[in-house]
Design a protein around this motif. Structure first.
Motif, PDB file in Angstrom:
ATOM      1  N   ILE A   1      -3.055  14.086  -5.235  1.00  0.00           N
ATOM      2  CA  ILE A   1      -3.167  13.419  -3.930  1.00  0.00           C
ATOM      3  C   ILE A   1      -2.027  13.863  -3.022  1.00  0.00           C
ATOM      4  N   LEU A   2      -0.823  13.827  -3.542  1.00  0.00           N
ATOM      5  CA  LEU A   2       0.352  14.201  -2.743  1.00  0.00           C
ATOM      6  C   LEU A   2       0.292  15.659  -2.314  1.00  0.00           C
ATOM      7  N   ASN A   3      -0.091  16.542  -3.218  1.00  0.00           N
ATOM      8  CA  ASN A   3      -0.182  17.967  -2.886  1.00  0.00           C
ATOM      9  C   ASN A   3      -1.246  18.246  -1.842  1.00  0.00           C
ATOM     10  N   GLN A   4      -2.397  17.591  -1.952  1.00  0.00           N
ATOM     11  CA  GLN A   4      -3.457  17.784  -0.958  1.00  0.00           C
ATOM     12  C   GLN A   4      -3.009  17.298   0.415  1.00  0.00           C
ATOM     13  N   MET A   5      -2.353  16.148   0.440  1.00  0.00           N
ATOM     14  CA  MET A   5      -1.872  15.594   1.702  1.00  0.00           C
ATOM     15  C   MET A   5      -0.828  16.513   2.327  1.00  0.00           C
ATOM     16  N   ASN A   6       0.114  16.993   1.517  1.00  0.00           N
ATOM     17  CA  ASN A   6       1.152  17.891   2.032  1.00  0.00           C
ATOM     18  C   ASN A   6       0.563  19.210   2.519  1.00  0.00           C
ATOM     19  N   LYS A   7      -0.424  19.724   1.803  1.00  0.00           N
ATOM     20  CA  LYS A   7      -1.056  20.982   2.193  1.00  0.00           C
ATOM     21  C   LYS A   7      -1.750  20.850   3.544  1.00  0.00           C
ATOM     22  N   LEU A   8      -2.508  19.776   3.723  1.00  0.00           N
ATOM     23  CA  LEU A   8      -3.199  19.573   5.000  1.00  0.00           C
ATOM     24  C   LEU A   8      -2.199  19.341   6.123  1.00  0.00           C
TER      25      LEU A   8
ATOM     26  N   GLN B   1     -10.340  16.670  15.702  1.00  0.00           N
ATOM     27  CA  GLN B   1     -10.229  15.244  15.403  1.00  0.00           C
ATOM     28  C   GLN B   1     -10.549  14.972  13.934  1.00  0.00           C
ATOM     29  N   GLN B   2     -11.498  15.705  13.388  1.00  0.00           N
ATOM     30  CA  GLN B   2     -11.887  15.543  11.985  1.00  0.00           C
ATOM     31  C   GLN B   2     -10.699  15.835  11.060  1.00  0.00           C
ATOM     32  N   GLU B   3      -9.902  16.838  11.399  1.00  0.00           N
ATOM     33  CA  GLU B   3      -8.730  17.170  10.586  1.00  0.00           C
ATOM     34  C   GLU B   3      -7.698  16.044  10.633  1.00  0.00           C
ATOM     35  N   VAL B   4      -7.507  15.485  11.820  1.00  0.00           N
ATOM     36  CA  VAL B   4      -6.566  14.373  11.975  1.00  0.00           C
ATOM     37  C   VAL B   4      -7.053  13.170  11.173  1.00  0.00           C
ATOM     38  N   GLU B   5      -8.340  12.887  11.255  1.00  0.00           N
ATOM     39  CA  GLU B   5      -8.908  11.763  10.508  1.00  0.00           C
ATOM     40  C   GLU B   5      -8.780  11.980   8.998  1.00  0.00           C
ATOM     41  N   THR B   6      -9.010  13.206   8.557  1.00  0.00           N
ATOM     42  CA  THR B   6      -8.880  13.514   7.130  1.00  0.00           C
ATOM     43  C   THR B   6      -7.459  13.252   6.662  1.00  0.00           C
ATOM     44  N   LEU B   7      -6.476  13.683   7.452  1.00  0.00           N
ATOM     45  CA  LEU B   7      -5.077  13.454   7.095  1.00  0.00           C
ATOM     46  C   LEU B   7      -4.764  11.958   7.077  1.00  0.00           C
ATOM     47  N   LYS B   8      -5.251  11.224   8.069  1.00  0.00           N
ATOM     48  CA  LYS B   8      -5.017   9.772   8.104  1.00  0.00           C
ATOM     49  C   LYS B   8      -5.617   9.099   6.880  1.00  0.00           C
ATOM     50  N   ASN B   9      -6.820   9.523   6.495  1.00  0.00           N
ATOM     51  CA  ASN B   9      -7.453   8.951   5.303  1.00  0.00           C
ATOM     52  C   ASN B   9      -6.653   9.261   4.046  1.00  0.00           C
ATOM     53  N   MET B  10      -6.157  10.499   3.948  1.00  0.00           N
ATOM     54  CA  MET B  10      -5.329  10.873   2.799  1.00  0.00           C
ATOM     55  C   MET B  10      -4.059  10.031   2.754  1.00  0.00           C
ATOM     56  N   GLU B  11      -3.449   9.822   3.911  1.00  0.00           N
ATOM     57  CA  GLU B  11      -2.231   9.023   3.970  1.00  0.00           C
ATOM     58  C   GLU B  11      -2.514   7.579   3.580  1.00  0.00           C
ATOM     59  N   ALA B  12      -3.664   7.054   3.990  1.00  0.00           N
ATOM     60  CA  ALA B  12      -4.036   5.688   3.619  1.00  0.00           C
ATOM     61  C   ALA B  12      -4.224   5.563   2.110  1.00  0.00           C
ATOM     62  N   VAL B  13      -4.873   6.559   1.513  1.00  0.00           N
ATOM     63  CA  VAL B  13      -5.052   6.567   0.059  1.00  0.00           C
ATOM     64  C   VAL B  13      -3.695   6.661  -0.631  1.00  0.00           C
ATOM     65  N   ALA B  14      -2.837   7.526  -0.117  1.00  0.00           N
ATOM     66  CA  ALA B  14      -1.511   7.710  -0.713  1.00  0.00           C
ATOM     67  C   ALA B  14      -0.700   6.420  -0.658  1.00  0.00           C
ATOM     68  N   GLN B  15      -0.796   5.695   0.438  1.00  0.00           N
ATOM     69  CA  GLN B  15      -0.033   4.454   0.592  1.00  0.00           C
ATOM     70  C   GLN B  15      -0.481   3.377  -0.393  1.00  0.00           C
ATOM     71  N   GLN B  16      -1.679   3.527  -0.948  1.00  0.00           N
ATOM     72  CA  GLN B  16      -2.179   2.547  -1.918  1.00  0.00           C
ATOM     73  C   GLN B  16      -1.578   2.774  -3.302  1.00  0.00           C
ATOM     74  N   HIS B  17      -1.020   3.939  -3.536  1.00  0.00           N
ATOM     75  CA  HIS B  17      -0.379   4.236  -4.814  1.00  0.00           C
ATOM     76  C   HIS B  17       1.103   3.886  -4.704  1.00  0.00           C
ATOM     77  N   VAL B  18       1.544   3.007  -5.555  1.00  0.00           N
ATOM     78  CA  VAL B  18       2.928   2.527  -5.500  1.00  0.00           C
ATOM     79  C   VAL B  18       3.915   3.675  -5.645  1.00  0.00           C
ATOM     80  N   LYS B  19       3.653   4.582  -6.582  1.00  0.00           N
ATOM     81  CA  LYS B  19       4.583   5.691  -6.812  1.00  0.00           C
ATOM     82  C   LYS B  19       4.705   6.580  -5.575  1.00  0.00           C
ATOM     83  N   ILE B  20       3.578   6.886  -4.953  1.00  0.00           N
ATOM     84  CA  ILE B  20       3.611   7.747  -3.764  1.00  0.00           C
ATOM     85  C   ILE B  20       4.307   7.029  -2.621  1.00  0.00           C
TER      86      ILE B  20
END
Length: 118
Positions: free
Chosen positions: A41-48, A64-83
């Motif tokens: 998850i972290l690597n995909q988010m950093n790559k994008l 806009q789709q790229e921005v939304e994809t990044l926002k979604n990745m960040e939202a998923v990442a924020q749900q993981h305590v370690k990330i």
């Protein structure tokens, strides 16, 4: 004279490595490395994020789709305590480094202010 600067820089590196901020960041990095799902998850988010920064620097349009994809990745990442803990520690350590850079570059700032007549 520059030898003194390098000696001081190496000394600062040792102090930095011993700091609570660095120690916490190192611990979190080690914890992340043990969880392949979190790392993916972290690597995909950093790559994008990197790809979008490159596009922006080259003056290319960011869809806009790229921005939304990044926002979604960040939202998923924020749900993981370690990330989330890692990102917070990363932010704090980068703020610390920015402050150190500000202190180190103060003499240059002073000279530029003098050149500007302020």
């Amino acid at each position: 004279m520059s030898e003194n600067l390098f000696e001081a820089a190496h000394y600062l590196e040792k102090i930095f490595r011993a700091s609570n901020e660095y120690q916490r960041f190192q611990t979190l990095c080690n914890e992340l490395n043990t969880d392949p799902q979190v790392m993916q998850i972290l690597n995909q988010m950093n790559k994008l994020n990197y790809q979008l920064q490159q596009k922006q620097m080259m003056g290319q349009e960011i869809r806009q789709q790229e921005v939304e994809t990044l926002k979604n990745m960040e939202a998923v990442a924020q749900q993981h305590v370690k990330i989330k803990q890692f990102l917070e520690a990363d932010y704090h350590i980068n703020m610390l480094l920015m402050e150190l850079n500000k202190i180190i570059s103060k003499p240059l700032e002073d000279l530029y202010v003098q050149l500007g007549g302020k």
